[in-house]
Design a protein around this motif. Structure first.
Motif, PDB file in Angstrom:
ATOM      1  N   UNK A 297       0.817  -1.214   0.000  1.00  0.00           N
ATOM      2  CA  UNK A 297       0.000   0.000   0.000  1.00  0.00           C
ATOM      3  C   UNK A 297       0.850   1.265   0.000  1.00  0.00           C
ATOM      4  N   UNK A 298       1.850   1.327   0.885  1.00  0.00           N
ATOM      5  CA  UNK A 298       2.672   2.537   0.987  1.00  0.00           C
ATOM      6  C   UNK A 298       4.156   2.228   0.883  1.00  0.00           C
ATOM      7  N   UNK A 299       4.511   0.992   0.586  1.00  0.00           N
ATOM      8  CA  UNK A 299       5.915   0.604   0.459  1.00  0.00           C
ATOM      9  C   UNK A 299       6.132  -0.158  -0.836  1.00  0.00           C
ATOM     10  N   UNK A 300       7.358  -0.138  -1.328  1.00  0.00           N
ATOM     11  CA  UNK A 300       7.687  -0.798  -2.588  1.00  0.00           C
ATOM     12  C   UNK A 300       7.924  -2.286  -2.379  1.00  0.00           C
ATOM     13  N   UNK A 301       7.713  -3.047  -3.431  1.00  0.00           N
ATOM     14  CA  UNK A 301       7.971  -4.484  -3.403  1.00  0.00           C
ATOM     15  C   UNK A 301       8.875  -4.878  -4.554  1.00  0.00           C
ATOM     16  N   UNK A 302       9.282  -6.146  -4.611  1.00  0.00           N
ATOM     17  CA  UNK A 302      10.116  -6.621  -5.713  1.00  0.00           C
ATOM     18  C   UNK A 302       9.356  -6.552  -7.034  1.00  0.00           C
ATOM     19  N   UNK A 303      10.082  -6.652  -8.127  1.00  0.00           N
ATOM     20  CA  UNK A 303       9.426  -6.668  -9.434  1.00  0.00           C
ATOM     21  C   UNK A 303       8.660  -7.969  -9.617  1.00  0.00           C
ATOM     22  N   UNK A 304       7.601  -7.911 -10.426  1.00  0.00           N
ATOM     23  CA  UNK A 304       6.841  -9.123 -10.729  1.00  0.00           C
ATOM     24  C   UNK A 304       7.768 -10.198 -11.300  1.00  0.00           C
ATOM     25  N   UNK A 305       8.633  -9.783 -12.219  1.00  0.00           N
ATOM     26  CA  UNK A 305       9.485 -10.744 -12.929  1.00  0.00           C
ATOM     27  C   UNK A 305      10.410 -11.492 -11.975  1.00  0.00           C
ATOM     28  N   UNK A 306      11.030 -10.770 -11.045  1.00  0.00           N
ATOM     29  CA  UNK A 306      11.969 -11.430 -10.134  1.00  0.00           C
ATOM     30  C   UNK A 306      11.243 -12.366  -9.181  1.00  0.00           C
ATOM     31  N   UNK A 307      10.050 -11.961  -8.730  1.00  0.00           N
ATOM     32  CA  UNK A 307       9.283 -12.823  -7.837  1.00  0.00           C
ATOM     33  C   UNK A 307       8.829 -14.094  -8.545  1.00  0.00           C
ATOM     34  N   UNK A 308       8.318 -13.949  -9.745  1.00  0.00           N
ATOM     35  CA  UNK A 308       7.834 -15.114 -10.485  1.00  0.00           C
ATOM     36  C   UNK A 308       8.985 -16.072 -10.783  1.00  0.00           C
ATOM     37  N   UNK A 309      10.148 -15.510 -11.102  1.00  0.00           N
ATOM     38  CA  UNK A 309      11.328 -16.346 -11.332  1.00  0.00           C
ATOM     39  C   UNK A 309      11.677 -17.135 -10.079  1.00  0.00           C
ATOM     40  N   UNK A 310      11.677 -16.463  -8.910  1.00  0.00           N
ATOM     41  CA  UNK A 310      12.015 -17.136  -7.659  1.00  0.00           C
ATOM     42  C   UNK A 310      10.998 -18.233  -7.343  1.00  0.00           C
ATOM     43  N   UNK A 311       9.717 -17.933  -7.501  1.00  0.00           N
ATOM     44  CA  UNK A 311       8.672 -18.909  -7.193  1.00  0.00           C
ATOM     45  C   UNK A 311       8.832 -20.158  -8.045  1.00  0.00           C
ATOM     46  N   UNK A 312       9.125 -19.981  -9.303  1.00  0.00           N
ATOM     47  CA  UNK A 312       9.306 -21.128 -10.197  1.00  0.00           C
ATOM     48  C   UNK A 312      10.586 -21.887  -9.864  1.00  0.00           C
ATOM     49  N   UNK A 313      11.644 -21.169  -9.484  1.00  0.00           N
ATOM     50  CA  UNK A 313      12.893 -21.829  -9.097  1.00  0.00           C
ATOM     51  C   UNK A 313      12.687 -22.722  -7.874  1.00  0.00           C
ATOM     52  N   UNK A 314      11.742 -22.342  -7.008  1.00  0.00           N
ATOM     53  CA  UNK A 314      11.460 -23.139  -5.819  1.00  0.00           C
ATOM     54  C   UNK A 314      10.585 -24.360  -6.125  1.00  0.00           C
ATOM     55  N   UNK A 315      10.188 -24.510  -7.382  1.00  0.00           N
ATOM     56  CA  UNK A 315       9.441 -25.698  -7.792  1.00  0.00           C
ATOM     57  C   UNK A 315       7.943 -25.561  -7.737  1.00  0.00           C
ATOM     58  N   UNK A 316       7.453 -24.341  -7.528  1.00  0.00           N
ATOM     59  CA  UNK A 316       6.005 -24.140  -7.462  1.00  0.00           C
ATOM     60  C   UNK A 316       5.401 -23.987  -8.857  1.00  0.00           C
ATOM     61  N   UNK A 317       4.115 -24.273  -8.941  1.00  0.00           N
ATOM     62  CA  UNK A 317       3.344 -24.056 -10.165  1.00  0.00           C
ATOM     63  C   UNK A 317       2.311 -22.978  -9.868  1.00  0.00           C
ATOM     64  N   UNK A 318       2.452 -21.847 -10.512  1.00  0.00           N
ATOM     65  CA  UNK A 318       1.539 -20.734 -10.271  1.00  0.00           C
ATOM     66  C   UNK A 318       0.187 -21.068 -10.861  1.00  0.00           C
ATOM     67  N   UNK A 319      -0.855 -20.888 -10.064  1.00  0.00           N
ATOM     68  CA  UNK A 319      -2.207 -21.242 -10.485  1.00  0.00           C
ATOM     69  C   UNK A 319      -2.560 -20.533 -11.781  1.00  0.00           C
ATOM     70  N   UNK A 320      -3.243 -21.237 -12.671  1.00  0.00           N
ATOM     71  CA  UNK A 320      -3.573 -20.696 -13.982  1.00  0.00           C
ATOM     72  C   UNK A 320      -4.479 -19.478 -13.904  1.00  0.00           C
ATOM     73  N   UNK A 321      -5.267 -19.393 -12.842  1.00  0.00           N
ATOM     74  CA  UNK A 321      -6.160 -18.223 -12.746  1.00  0.00           C
ATOM     75  C   UNK A 321      -5.448 -17.004 -12.194  1.00  0.00           C
ATOM     76  N   UNK A 322      -4.129 -17.126 -11.973  1.00  0.00           N
ATOM     77  CA  UNK A 322      -3.349 -15.995 -11.469  1.00  0.00           C
ATOM     78  C   UNK A 322      -2.517 -15.328 -12.550  1.00  0.00           C
ATOM     79  N   UNK A 323      -2.056 -16.123 -13.500  1.00  0.00           N
ATOM     80  CA  UNK A 323      -1.055 -15.586 -14.431  1.00  0.00           C
ATOM     81  C   UNK A 323      -1.102 -16.330 -15.750  1.00  0.00           C
TER      82      UNK A 323
END
Length: 323
Positions: A297-323
Motif C-alpha cells: 500500500x505505501x511501500x515498494x515491493x520486488x518486481x513481478x518478474x523477479x518474484x515469479x522467477x524465484x517462485x518457479x525456481x522453488x518448484x512451485x506451479x503458479x495457479x492458472x487463474x493468477x497468471x
C-alpha cells in the motif's frame, strides 16, 4: 507430542490443539519448517497463488491502528488521495493485467466507503469483468454490510479481504477506534463458497506467541483459505516505530505453525517480505504457498518478474487463474 508424530496425525485428519502448537515453539526451526512444508505438499501439492494490490484510496484514515502509515493520527508523510476516478482505476487494473497478472485486489483506506464510492467501485468491477472474464478481482474495503457483500458478488468479486490482524485479546492494544467484532461482523456476511474470505494478520506489533496461535485458530474456525502473513515494517512517527523487525527464523516459525493449524489454506507472504534478507525463500519452504507480488500500500515491493522467477525456481506451479 513430537513434530514428526503431529505432522503424520494432521495428514490423517487430526485437528491440532493450542497446546500442540505451543509445543512446536521449542522445535528447531529447520525441522519444523521441513514438516510444515511436507504438510503443504500433502494438502496443496505445488500449487501457488499470487495476487497484486492497487491502493484505490490512500491515507487520511480515521482509524488509529498503531502499525499503519495511512492513519490520520500519525504524520507519516505518505501520498494521500481520494478514491481513484473510474477511468484511472480501470487503466491501472488493465496495466497490471497486461503484465500477465490476473488476480488483482482493490484496497481502500478508511473504515468504510461511502455510498457513492461503493457504487463507483462496483461499477468499475462490473465493467472490467464484462470485458475480461479471466480477471479475478478481490476487494479490501473495510466494513461491509450484507447487501454490499451481495452487490460485490453480483459485480464479479470472488474474494473479500478483511484482516483480523491479531488475537481478539490483543486487538484493543493496537486499535481503539473499531473492534474485533466489527471485523467479524463483516466476515460473517461472506458465504465462503462462491465468495471467499481472505483474512490474516500482522506480526511484530508486540503480540505474544499465544496471540499468534489464537489468531490462527480463529481463522480455522472461520474456514479462511487465504491467509496473508504481514511482517511489521516499523513506520516513523507511528507508535510502533521502534519495534524490532521480526527475524527470518521467527517469520518461518509463524508460517510453519499456521500451516499445521490451517493445512489446506493458501498461506500468503504479504507486507514486509522485503525485510527478510532472502526475500522469503526460507518462508516459502516453511509452509507458505502464496504471495502478494509488486508494491504494497505505501511501500515498494520486488518486481513481478523477479518474484515469479524465484517462485518457479522453488518448484512451485503458479495457479492458472493468477497468471
Amino acid at each position: 507430542m513430537i513434530v514428526e508424530e503431529l505432522s503424520k496425525k494432521v495428514m490423517d485428519g487430526y485437528t491440532p490443539s493450542k497446546n500442540d502448537m505451543l509445543e512446536l515453539l521449542d522445535v528447531p526451526i529447520n525441522r519444523l519448517s521441513c514438516h510444515a512444508d511436507r504438510l503443504r505438499r500433502h494438502f496443496c501439492q505445488d500449487n501457488f497463488d499470487v495476487c497484486t494490490i492497487i491502493n484505490v484510496k490512500s491515507g487520511n484514515c480515521s482509524e488509529d491502528c498503531k502499525f499503519c502509515a495511512q492513519s490520520a493520527y500519525y504524520d507519516t508523510h505518505i501520498t494521500q488521495y481520494p478514491l481513484l476516478s473510474n477511468e484511472k482505476l480501470k487503466k491501472q487494473t488493465l496495466d497490471v493485467y497486461g503484465q500477465g497478472l490476473k488476480r488483482i485486489s482493490y484496497v481502500s483506506s478508511g473504515p468504510r466507503l461511502n455510498d457513492d464510492e461503493f457504487k463507483r467501485i462496483a461499477e468499475v468491477i462490473t465493467g472490467i469483468k464484462n470485458k475480461h472474464s479471466d480477471i479475478y478481482l478481490c476487494v479490501s474495503l473495510g466494513k461491509l454490510n450484507k447487501l454490499q457483500v451481495q452487490k460485490l458478488k453480483d459485480a464479479g468479486v470472488d474474494r473479500i479481504h478483511n484482516n483480523l490482524e491479531t488475537s481478539k485479546t490483543y486487538f484493543a492494544s493496537v486499535c481503539s477506534t473499531h473492534t474485533y467484532q466489527d471485523k467479524l461482523d463483516t466476515i460473517k456476511h461472506i458465504d465462503n463458497s462462491h465468495m471467499k474470505i481472505c483474512s490474516g494478520g500482522i506480526f511484530g506489533i508486540g503480540e505474544s506467541w499465544k496471540d499468534r496461535i489464537d489468531l490462527a485458530l480463529q481463522l480455522r474456525r472461520l474456514n479462511v483459505q487465504s491467509i496473508p502473513i504481514n511482517i511489521l515494517n516499523p513506520i516513523k512517527n507511528t507508535p510502533l516505530e521502534n519495534n524490532t523487525v521480526l527475524s527470518n527464523e521467527e517469520t518461518c516459525r509463524i508460517i510453519a505453525i499456521y500451516r499445521f493449524i490451517n493445512p489446506q489454506a493458501y498461506i500468503r507472504l504479504a507486507g514486509g517480505r522485503l525485510l527478510l534478507e532472502d526475500n522469503g525463500r526460507k518462508a516459502f519452504r516453511s509452509g507458505s504457498n502464496a504471495a502478494i507480488l509488486g508494491n504494497m500500500l505505501t511501500t515498494s515491493g520486488p518486481s513481478y518478474e523477479s518474484d515469479i522467477k524465484m517462485i518457479k525456481e522453488l518448484g512451485y506451479k503458479i495457479s492458472e487463474n493468477n497468471i
